[in-house]
Design a protein around this motif. Structure first.
Motif, PDB file in Angstrom:
ATOM      1  N   MET A   1      -8.481   8.606   5.855  1.00  0.00           N
ATOM      2  CA  MET A   1      -7.046   8.807   5.950  1.00  0.00           C
ATOM      3  C   MET A   1      -6.661   9.557   7.221  1.00  0.00           C
ATOM      4  SD  MET A   1      -5.537   9.507   2.195  1.00  0.00           S
ATOM      5  CE  MET A   1      -6.179   8.599   0.830  1.00  0.00           C
ATOM      6  N   GLY A   2      -7.591  10.002   7.993  1.00  0.00           N
ATOM      7  CA  GLY A   2      -7.254  10.602   9.269  1.00  0.00           C
ATOM      8  C   GLY A   2      -6.963  12.090   9.155  1.00  0.00           C
ATOM      9  N   GLU A   3      -5.968  12.523   9.935  1.00  0.00           N
ATOM     10  CA  GLU A   3      -5.656  13.938  10.040  1.00  0.00           C
ATOM     11  C   GLU A   3      -4.374  14.294   9.299  1.00  0.00           C
ATOM     12  OE1 GLU A   3      -5.816  15.284  14.097  1.00  0.00           O
ATOM     13  OE2 GLU A   3      -7.325  13.773  14.562  1.00  0.00           O
ATOM     14  N   TRP A   4      -4.217  13.831   8.104  1.00  0.00           N
ATOM     15  CA  TRP A   4      -3.020  14.109   7.330  1.00  0.00           C
ATOM     16  C   TRP A   4      -3.117  15.465   6.646  1.00  0.00           C
ATOM     17  CZ3 TRP A   4      -2.337   8.836   4.400  1.00  0.00           C
ATOM     18  CH2 TRP A   4      -1.803   7.901   5.270  1.00  0.00           C
ATOM     19  N   ASN A   5      -1.982  16.003   6.328  1.00  0.00           N
ATOM     20  CA  ASN A   5      -1.874  17.189   5.501  1.00  0.00           C
ATOM     21  C   ASN A   5      -2.515  16.870   4.141  1.00  0.00           C
ATOM     22  OD1 ASN A   5      -0.377  18.430   3.172  1.00  0.00           O
ATOM     23  ND2 ASN A   5       0.582  19.609   4.818  1.00  0.00           N
ATOM     24  N   VAL A   6      -3.104  17.869   3.510  1.00  0.00           N
ATOM     25  CA  VAL A   6      -3.785  17.664   2.229  1.00  0.00           C
ATOM     26  C   VAL A   6      -2.843  17.073   1.174  1.00  0.00           C
ATOM     27  CG1 VAL A   6      -3.439  20.032   1.418  1.00  0.00           C
ATOM     28  CG2 VAL A   6      -5.325  18.699   0.519  1.00  0.00           C
ATOM     29  N   TRP A   7      -1.554  17.497   1.179  1.00  0.00           N
ATOM     30  CA  TRP A   7      -0.612  16.987   0.175  1.00  0.00           C
ATOM     31  C   TRP A   7      -0.213  15.549   0.477  1.00  0.00           C
ATOM     32  CZ3 TRP A   7      -1.162  19.432  -3.968  1.00  0.00           C
ATOM     33  CH2 TRP A   7      -1.414  20.794  -3.966  1.00  0.00           C
ATOM     34  N   THR A   8      -0.151  15.202   1.736  1.00  0.00           N
ATOM     35  CA  THR A   8       0.128  13.808   2.099  1.00  0.00           C
ATOM     36  C   THR A   8      -1.022  12.926   1.636  1.00  0.00           C
ATOM     37  OG1 THR A   8       1.394  14.545   4.019  1.00  0.00           O
ATOM     38  CG2 THR A   8       0.659  12.249   4.016  1.00  0.00           C
ATOM     39  N   GLU A   9      -2.239  13.371   1.858  1.00  0.00           N
ATOM     40  CA  GLU A   9      -3.406  12.604   1.406  1.00  0.00           C
ATOM     41  C   GLU A   9      -3.381  12.414  -0.105  1.00  0.00           C
ATOM     42  OE1 GLU A   9      -7.198  14.061   2.817  1.00  0.00           O
ATOM     43  OE2 GLU A   9      -6.463  14.179   4.881  1.00  0.00           O
ATOM     44  N   LYS A  10      -3.069  13.483  -0.837  1.00  0.00           N
ATOM     45  CA  LYS A  10      -3.008  13.383  -2.302  1.00  0.00           C
ATOM     46  C   LYS A  10      -1.892  12.430  -2.741  1.00  0.00           C
ATOM     47  CE  LYS A  10      -5.026  17.880  -3.234  1.00  0.00           C
ATOM     48  NZ  LYS A  10      -5.594  18.358  -4.457  1.00  0.00           N
ATOM     49  N   SER A  11      -0.764  12.479  -2.041  1.00  0.00           N
ATOM     50  CA  SER A  11       0.356  11.589  -2.373  1.00  0.00           C
ATOM     51  C   SER A  11      -0.022  10.130  -2.160  1.00  0.00           C
ATOM     52  CB  SER A  11       1.583  11.937  -1.533  1.00  0.00           C
ATOM     53  OG  SER A  11       2.038  13.227  -1.836  1.00  0.00           O
ATOM     54  N   VAL A  12      -0.672   9.838  -1.044  1.00  0.00           N
ATOM     55  CA  VAL A  12      -1.084   8.461  -0.756  1.00  0.00           C
ATOM     56  C   VAL A  12      -2.089   7.994  -1.799  1.00  0.00           C
ATOM     57  CG1 VAL A  12      -2.317   7.003   0.909  1.00  0.00           C
ATOM     58  CG2 VAL A  12      -0.543   8.581   1.703  1.00  0.00           C
ATOM     59  N   LYS A  13      -3.000   8.858  -2.182  1.00  0.00           N
ATOM     60  CA  LYS A  13      -3.996   8.506  -3.203  1.00  0.00           C
ATOM     61  C   LYS A  13      -3.306   8.168  -4.533  1.00  0.00           C
ATOM     62  CE  LYS A  13      -8.348  10.412  -5.093  1.00  0.00           C
ATOM     63  NZ  LYS A  13      -8.772   9.368  -5.861  1.00  0.00           N
ATOM     64  N   LEU A  14      -2.314   8.977  -4.906  1.00  0.00           N
ATOM     65  CA  LEU A  14      -1.567   8.697  -6.134  1.00  0.00           C
ATOM     66  C   LEU A  14      -0.843   7.352  -6.041  1.00  0.00           C
ATOM     67  CD1 LEU A  14      -0.006  12.166  -7.018  1.00  0.00           C
ATOM     68  CD2 LEU A  14      -1.612  10.856  -8.417  1.00  0.00           C
ATOM     69  N   LEU A  15      -0.247   7.067  -4.896  1.00  0.00           N
ATOM     70  CA  LEU A  15       0.438   5.780  -4.714  1.00  0.00           C
ATOM     71  C   LEU A  15      -0.537   4.622  -4.884  1.00  0.00           C
ATOM     72  CD1 LEU A  15       2.820   6.531  -1.717  1.00  0.00           C
ATOM     73  CD2 LEU A  15       3.491   5.921  -4.039  1.00  0.00           C
ATOM     74  N   GLU A  16      -1.719   4.766  -4.305  1.00  0.00           N
ATOM     75  CA  GLU A  16      -2.730   3.707  -4.411  1.00  0.00           C
ATOM     76  C   GLU A  16      -3.201   3.512  -5.851  1.00  0.00           C
ATOM     77  OE1 GLU A  16      -5.621   5.120  -1.608  1.00  0.00           O
ATOM     78  OE2 GLU A  16      -4.536   4.253   0.111  1.00  0.00           O
ATOM     79  N   GLU A  17      -3.017   4.515  -6.700  1.00  0.00           N
ATOM     80  CA  GLU A  17      -3.456   4.440  -8.090  1.00  0.00           C
ATOM     81  C   GLU A  17      -2.324   4.024  -9.042  1.00  0.00           C
ATOM     82  OE1 GLU A  17      -5.088   8.314  -8.814  1.00  0.00           O
ATOM     83  OE2 GLU A  17      -6.807   7.971  -7.497  1.00  0.00           O
ATOM     84  N   GLY A  18      -1.228   3.506  -8.506  1.00  0.00           N
ATOM     85  CA  GLY A  18      -0.151   3.001  -9.354  1.00  0.00           C
ATOM     86  C   GLY A  18       0.882   4.037  -9.756  1.00  0.00           C
ATOM     87  N   TYR A  19       1.012   5.070  -8.968  1.00  0.00           N
ATOM     88  CA  TYR A  19       1.927   6.174  -9.287  1.00  0.00           C
ATOM     89  C   TYR A  19       3.369   5.706  -9.480  1.00  0.00           C
ATOM     90  CZ  TYR A  19       4.659  10.423  -8.652  1.00  0.00           C
ATOM     91  OH  TYR A  19       5.551  11.442  -8.810  1.00  0.00           O
ATOM     92  N   LEU A  20       3.852   4.787  -8.646  1.00  0.00           N
ATOM     93  CA  LEU A  20       5.256   4.363  -8.753  1.00  0.00           C
ATOM     94  C   LEU A  20       5.559   3.737 -10.102  1.00  0.00           C
ATOM     95  CD1 LEU A  20       6.045   2.988  -5.194  1.00  0.00           C
ATOM     96  CD2 LEU A  20       6.740   5.160  -6.212  1.00  0.00           C
ATOM     97  N   ASP A  21       4.635   2.906 -10.606  1.00  0.00           N
ATOM     98  CA  ASP A  21       4.864   2.315 -11.921  1.00  0.00           C
ATOM     99  C   ASP A  21       4.846   3.377 -13.017  1.00  0.00           C
ATOM    100  OD1 ASP A  21       5.212  -0.174 -10.880  1.00  0.00           O
ATOM    101  OD2 ASP A  21       3.245  -0.953 -11.472  1.00  0.00           O
ATOM    102  N   LYS A  22       3.995   4.372 -12.865  1.00  0.00           N
ATOM    103  CA  LYS A  22       3.961   5.470 -13.830  1.00  0.00           C
ATOM    104  C   LYS A  22       5.251   6.279 -13.765  1.00  0.00           C
ATOM    105  CE  LYS A  22      -1.032   5.814 -13.694  1.00  0.00           C
ATOM    106  NZ  LYS A  22      -2.172   6.544 -13.146  1.00  0.00           N
ATOM    107  N   LEU A  23       5.754   6.462 -12.550  1.00  0.00           N
ATOM    108  CA  LEU A  23       7.003   7.195 -12.366  1.00  0.00           C
ATOM    109  C   LEU A  23       8.163   6.482 -13.069  1.00  0.00           C
ATOM    110  CD1 LEU A  23       8.080   9.720 -10.927  1.00  0.00           C
ATOM    111  CD2 LEU A  23       8.582   8.279  -8.959  1.00  0.00           C
ATOM    112  N   LEU A  24       8.149   5.144 -13.052  1.00  0.00           N
ATOM    113  CA  LEU A  24       9.205   4.376 -13.720  1.00  0.00           C
ATOM    114  C   LEU A  24       9.223   4.591 -15.231  1.00  0.00           C
ATOM    115  CD1 LEU A  24       9.176   1.003 -11.768  1.00  0.00           C
ATOM    116  CD2 LEU A  24      11.059   2.635 -11.922  1.00  0.00           C
ATOM    117  N   GLU A  25       8.108   5.016 -15.801  1.00  0.00           N
ATOM    118  CA  GLU A  25       8.083   5.314 -17.228  1.00  0.00           C
ATOM    119  C   GLU A  25       8.964   6.519 -17.544  1.00  0.00           C
ATOM    120  OE1 GLU A  25       3.993   5.782 -18.414  1.00  0.00           O
ATOM    121  OE2 GLU A  25       3.446   3.818 -17.600  1.00  0.00           O
TER     122      GLU A  25
END
Length: 160
Positions: free
Chosen positions: A1-25
């Motif tokens: 993921m390069g030189e991202w902030n730790v929270w940005t990396e965690k956010s991207v990881k959550l997105l890759e794991e289907g976070y948006l669909d979970k958020l819609l719940e």
């Protein structure tokens, strides 16, 4: 993921794991009902619009901007986007809080900012009246609905 902030990396990881669909719940993200615009507001806006188109005077511009501000107050929505419209709305509202009537407040603000009033009137007239009225009736934007839900939840961790 390069030189991202730790929270940005965690956010991207959550997105890759289907976070948006979970958020819609939790936050449905459905558009609401159209706003109701009272007929009197529509009528005043139409009249001011037609008057400003026909007259082209500073008095007509002021009348149109006044109708736009009243419509915004009633619907909590601007009939078109322009960065100065909310500022004029705020200035008029502040004058009203000082004890002025709406007409007095508008007159005071318009005399101080005549060029801004002219530009706002011209911007309104670049659209047809049907477009201005449709915009007033649009439902609240989904991101505004979700935003208030997010801000009222307890802070349970770092923001994503």
């Amino acid at each position: 993921m390069g030189e991202w902030n730790v929270w940005t990396e965690k956010s991207v990881k959550l997105l890759e794991e289907g976070y948006l669909d979970k958020l819609l719940e939790i936050y449905k993200g459905e558009s609401g009902n159209p706003r109701e615009v009272p007929e009197e507001i529509k009528k005043k806006l139409r009249e001011a619009y037609d008057y400003a188109k026909a007259q082209g005077t500073s008095e007509a511009d002021k009348k149109l901007v006044g109708a736009l501000l009243n419509a915004r107050k009633e619907t909590e929505r601007s009939p078109f986007n322009h960065p100065y419209l909310p500022l004029i709305y705020h200035l008029v509202s502040e004058e009203e809080k000082s004890g002025s009537t709406f007409e007095e407040a508008l007159e005071k603000v318009a005399s101080k900012y005549p060029e801004t009033i002219r530009i706002l009137a011209e911007e309104a007239q670049r659209r047809d009246i049907k477009t201005l009225l449709q915009r007033l009736e649009e439902p609240p934007e989904i991101n505004r609905q979700i935003g208030t839900m997010l801000s009222t939840r307890q802070n349970v961790g770092p923001p994503l």
